[in-house]
Motif scaffolding. Structure first.
Motif, short mmCIF file in Angstrom:
data_model
loop_
_atom_site.label_atom_id
_atom_site.label_comp_id
_atom_site.label_asym_id
_atom_site.label_seq_id
_atom_site.Cartn_x
_atom_site.Cartn_y
_atom_site.Cartn_z
N GLY A 110 5.39 9.41 -15.96
CA GLY A 110 4.38 8.41 -15.59
C GLY A 110 4.75 7.00 -15.98
N SER A 112 6.31 3.51 -15.74
CA SER A 112 6.79 2.70 -14.61
C SER A 112 8.21 2.23 -14.88
CB SER A 112 5.92 1.46 -14.45
OG SER A 112 4.76 1.82 -13.80
N VAL A 174 6.39 7.87 -6.25
CA VAL A 174 7.00 8.02 -7.57
C VAL A 174 8.52 8.03 -7.47
CG1 VAL A 174 7.24 9.67 -9.49
CG2 VAL A 174 4.99 9.21 -8.51
N TRP A 202 1.83 10.54 -5.83
CA TRP A 202 0.63 10.79 -6.65
C TRP A 202 -0.54 9.98 -6.09
CZ3 TRP A 202 2.95 9.66 -12.24
CH2 TRP A 202 3.88 10.68 -12.56
N LYS A 204 -3.17 7.36 -6.36
CA LYS A 204 -3.10 6.15 -7.19
C LYS A 204 -4.12 6.16 -8.33
CE LYS A 204 -3.54 2.33 -4.73
NZ LYS A 204 -3.38 1.13 -3.89
N THR A 206 -6.25 9.05 -9.42
CA THR A 206 -6.36 10.26 -10.25
C THR A 206 -5.00 10.80 -10.69
OG1 THR A 206 -6.19 11.75 -8.36
CG2 THR A 206 -8.39 10.94 -8.90
N ARG A 207 -3.92 10.30 -10.06
CA ARG A 207 -2.55 10.79 -10.31
C ARG A 207 -2.37 12.26 -9.89
NH1 ARG A 207 1.30 7.26 -13.92
NH2 ARG A 207 0.65 5.33 -12.92
N LYS A 208 -3.25 12.74 -9.03
CA LYS A 208 -3.06 14.10 -8.49
C LYS A 208 -1.72 14.18 -7.78
CE LYS A 208 -5.02 15.70 -4.43
NZ LYS A 208 -5.93 16.37 -3.49
N LYS A 209 -0.98 15.26 -8.01
CA LYS A 209 0.34 15.45 -7.38
C LYS A 209 0.12 15.90 -5.94
CE LYS A 209 2.37 16.67 -11.80
NZ LYS A 209 3.40 16.02 -12.43
#
Ligand code: TMP
Ligand code: ASP
Length: 237
Positions: A110, A112, A174, A202, A204, A206-209
Motif C-alpha cells: 500500500g 505509494s 497499483v 484497488w 480508491k 475502500t482499497r478492495k482488490k
C-alpha cells in the motif's frame, strides 16, 4: 477470419494462425492461472470478459497514440491481432507497493511509490519469471538497447493513460505487466493483454482488490469483480 492451426497455447490464451500470414487470432479461455500455473481453475465467462476488456483498453491506448497488436473483436472469446515476434520479457510498472515487491523488499503493502518503480522479468515459468535488468536483455540478445529503452518509455506512457482512466472510475492502478513484440516493419508494438489478470486494481476509497489477487488469495467473486471494473469504466458486459 477463420482460425487455422494452433501456434501457441498459453495458460489463459491460445494463439491461432489465420489465412493472413500477418494476422493471428487470440482466444481468451476461461482458464485462470496463478503461481506459474500451480493453481489453475476454469472461471465461467472469464475468457469473454477478458477478451472484451482487453479490446476496450487497447482501443483507449491506440487512441492515445500507443501502437497495439489488437485489430478487431471477432466474437465473445476471440480477437484478431497483428502477428508479432514477441520479446520474452515482462515490463512491470508499480505505482503502489504490492505482490512480489512487498515479499522481496519487506516493504509495506500500500506504500505509494514516487517515482513509480519499473522492473523487467524474464518470461519463464520453470524459473518462476526471475527479475532481470537491461543488461541481461541486451547480453542474451532478447532485445536491443533501443528496444529496451522504448519498452520502458511505452510502459510509462501506458501508466499516464491508464492511471487517469482508472482514477476517473474510482480505482487505483497499483501495478501492471506489459509485453511487447516486433511487427513485420520492425516497429515495437504492445502485445499480449491488458486485463485484471495482469494488473492490480484497488477501489480508491475502500482499497478492495478488484484484480487477479481475488483468485490468488481465494477472495471469491473473481469474474463478478472484473465485470464491476468494466462497468465502472463504462463497458457493459
Ligand atoms: P508481481 O507483484 O507478482 O511481481 O506482479 C506485478 C504485476 O505484474 C501484477 O499486476 C501481476 C503482473 N504479472 C503478471 O501478470 N504475470 C506475471 O507472470 C508476473 C510476474 C506479473
Ligand atoms: N500469470 C502467472 C501464472 O499464471 C503468475 C500469476 O499471475 O500469479 O501463474
Amino acid at each position: 477470419m477463420q482460425k487455422r492451426e494452433e501456434l501457441y497455447r498459453g495458460k489463459a490464451k491460445t494463439v491461432y494462425y489465420t489465412d493472413d500470414s500477418d494476422k493471428l487470432i487470440l482466444e481468451f479461455r476461461n482458464d485462470t492461472s496463478a503461481f506459474d500455473g500451480e493453481k489453475i481453475e476454469q472461471l465461467d465467462r472469464k475468457g469473454e470478459v477478458n477478451n472484451k476488456f482487453n479490446h476496450f483498453i487497447m482501443t483507449k491506448l491506440e487512441e492515445a497514440g500507443i501502437a497495439t497488436q489488437v485489430e478487431q473483436l471477432l466474437s465473445d472469446n476471440d480477437s484478431l491481432v497483428k502477428k508479432l515476434d514477441m520479446i520474452p520479457v515482462e515490463c512491470v510498472v508499480r505505482n503502489v507497493a504490492a505482490g512480489s515487491l512487498v515479499r522481496r523488499l519487506g516493504v509495506e503493502e500500500g506504500e505509494s511509490l514516487t517515482p513509480p518503480v519499473f522492473e523487467f522479468f524474464l518470461k519463464n515459468d520453470a524459473l518462476h519469471d526471475p527479475m532481470i535488468n537491461d543488461y541481461h536483455i541486451m547480453s542474451f540478445g532478447w532485445a536491443t538497447e533501443a528496444q529496451v529503452c522504448e519498452m520502458k518509455k511505452l510502459t510509462f506512457r501506458v501508466n499516464e493513460v491508464l492511471k487517469t482512466l482508472f482514477d476517473d472510475a474510482g480505482m487505483l492502478l497499483v501495478d501492471y505487466k506489459l509485453e511487447f513484440g516486433v511487427d513485420n516493419t520492425g516497429a515495437l508494438v504492445l502485445g499480449d493483454e491488458f486485463t485484471p489478470d495482469g494488473c492490480r486494481l484497488w477501489d480508491k476509497e475502500t482499497r478492495k482488490k478488484m484484480d487477479k489477487d481475488r483468485f490468488r488469495q481465494g477472495l471469491g467473486s473473481v469474474v463478478e469483480t472484473y465485470i464491476e471494473v468494466a462497468d465502472r469504466l463504462g463497458l457493459k458486459l
